[in-house]
Design a protein around this motif. Structure first.
Motif, PDB file in Angstrom:
ATOM      1  N   VAL A  69       0.858  -1.176   0.000  1.00 26.87           N
ATOM      2  CA  VAL A  69       0.000   0.000   0.000  1.00 26.87           C
ATOM      3  C   VAL A  69       0.897   1.228   0.000  1.00 26.87           C
ATOM      4  CG1 VAL A  69      -1.757   1.269   1.271  1.00 26.87           C
ATOM      5  CG2 VAL A  69      -1.765  -1.239   1.302  1.00 26.87           C
ATOM      6  N   GLY A  70       0.704   2.092  -0.978  1.00 29.11           N
ATOM      7  CA  GLY A  70       1.477   3.322  -1.038  1.00 29.11           C
ATOM      8  C   GLY A  70       0.690   4.471  -0.451  1.00 29.11           C
ATOM      9  N   VAL A  71       1.357   5.320   0.312  1.00 27.66           N
ATOM     10  CA  VAL A  71       0.721   6.508   0.873  1.00 27.66           C
ATOM     11  C   VAL A  71       1.636   7.706   0.691  1.00 27.66           C
ATOM     12  CG1 VAL A  71      -0.630   5.246   2.593  1.00 27.66           C
ATOM     13  CG2 VAL A  71       1.637   6.060   3.186  1.00 27.66           C
ATOM     14  N   ASP A  72       1.056   8.871   0.642  1.00 33.46           N
ATOM     15  CA  ASP A  72       1.837  10.105   0.563  1.00 33.46           C
ATOM     16  C   ASP A  72       2.083  10.574   1.991  1.00 33.46           C
ATOM     17  OD1 ASP A  72       3.078  12.460  -0.010  1.00 33.46           O
ATOM     18  OD2 ASP A  72       1.326  13.411  -0.916  1.00 33.46           O
ATOM     19  N   ALA A  73       3.295  10.372   2.462  1.00 37.87           N
ATOM     20  CA  ALA A  73       3.611  10.703   3.845  1.00 37.87           C
ATOM     21  C   ALA A  73       4.215  12.111   3.972  1.00 37.87           C
ATOM     22  CB  ALA A  73       4.570   9.668   4.423  1.00 37.87           C
ATOM     23  N   ALA A  74       4.181  12.859   2.905  1.00 35.23           N
ATOM     24  CA  ALA A  74       4.783  14.204   2.929  1.00 35.23           C
ATOM     25  C   ALA A  74       3.962  15.199   3.711  1.00 35.23           C
ATOM     26  CB  ALA A  74       4.976  14.715   1.504  1.00 35.23           C
TER      27      ALA A  74
END
Length: 74
Positions: A69-74
């Motif tokens: 699962v990819g998430v935008d952690a920025a």
């Protein structure tokens, strides 16, 4: 023959060492200098754990599914 999902990753505390583990059977894990070596050693550990469970008359746990699962952690 039962089949189990393995997770392979480089050891964050020991760069150059790889860890292989089975989420369904945390007792069966190992390490190696390459992902292939770690997996070969973990397979041996898995066989030993399954042999122990069989000898004790205990059921084999079901496998688990692994998903990325990819998430935008920025």
């Amino acid at each position: 023959m039962p089949r189990y999902t393995a997770v392979l990753y480089e050891d964050p505390e020991s760069p150059g060492q790889w860890i292989a583990e089975f989420p369904a059977l945390p007792q069966a894990h190992s390490f190696g200098r390459t992902p292939e070596e770690a997996l070969a050693h973990a397979k041996e550990a898995l066989e030993l754990v399954l042999a122990f469970l069989k000898a004790e008359g205990k059921p084999f746990p079901p496998d688990v599914r692994v998903a990325e699962v990819g998430v935008d952690a920025a």
